[in-house]
Design an enzyme around this catalytic site. Sequence first.
Site, PDB file in Angstrom:
ATOM      1  N   ARG A 186       0.693  -1.103   0.007  1.00 41.93           N
ATOM      2  CA  ARG A 186      -0.156  -0.016  -0.029  1.00 41.93           C
ATOM      3  C   ARG A 186       0.791   1.195  -0.015  1.00 41.93           C
ATOM      4  NH1 ARG A 186      -4.054   0.592   4.422  1.00 41.93           N
ATOM      5  NH2 ARG A 186      -4.823   2.401   3.085  1.00 41.93           N
ATOM      6  N   CYS A 245      -0.366   6.558   8.835  1.00 47.85           N
ATOM      7  CA  CYS A 245      -0.790   5.332   8.232  1.00 47.85           C
ATOM      8  C   CYS A 245      -1.762   5.550   7.327  1.00 47.85           C
ATOM      9  CB  CYS A 245      -1.123   4.302   9.361  1.00 47.85           C
ATOM     10  SG  CYS A 245      -2.424   4.949  10.464  1.00 47.85           S
TER      11      CYS A 245
END
Length: 290
Positions: A186, A245
């Site tokens: 990701r 994040c």
Amino acid sequence: MPHTHYTTLISADNLAERLSSAPGSVLVFDCSFDLANPSAGEQAYASGHIPGAHYLHLDRDLSGAKTGKNGRHPLPARDALVDTLAKHGLKERQQVVAYDAQGGGYAARLWWLLRWLGHDSVAVLDGGLQAWQAAGQKLDTAAPGAVARGDFKAAAPLAVTVDAQHLLANMKGGEQIVIDARSPDRYRGENETIDPVAGHIPGALNRFFKDNLTSDGRFKSAHTLRAEFSAVMGQKSPEHVVLQCGSGVTACHNALAMEVAGLHGPALYAGSWSEWCTDPSRPVATGPNP
């Protein structure tokens, strides 16, 4: 005899001893959650949890209202979170233990939030529900009964935050480094299934939060964590680190790992990637760690 004051991690054995010898001195919260199925954690709690544990839901209890521009899990209002915790009976200076069954990522969110409210008597159960069961401890299916409202109040924050504007300004000066807790794929901009834009904040370095754990789901030693984070940070001090994040949740796991390692003072970009990518004027990078 005063009780031990846990501020980072607590073992299953130590929690069991505390619940046995002084049950009123500790308040346990189950934070289990599944981003893909937001009701799964609550269902799992109902089917078996640490005796006496209360359940906190990531979306309802540990996040604020979404506007479409502030990320998937914006911070709750401080007074709203204080009210939630007091309703569960939290008292001033009471020991809190947070756990989940997902490696600690959601429990660490509560750990960080309580520090943000100025409460440092909070620890994450090392190894989570799995460690509790591996230690031979029983689960309960009964929800805790009605509790008297606690006298918990917020104090000066023990954790700091920064916003997107701060990070944009930092790109020019480079005084801080950004550490992204998402999985490497990701971070690189591959396999993005949660947020509408793939990639990462330019200049951010990747430290996957699951790399804080050993194969049995417990945190690595303080010495190991310090060496591994220092390798990412280079010459920067922890006060010059910003953690992020996808939505400000698993970044708290890196904050906890840094605290275990004695690396105090990183900031949290709470909106994280899910907020950053809502503004097309903000730059996006892809590819591996520079």
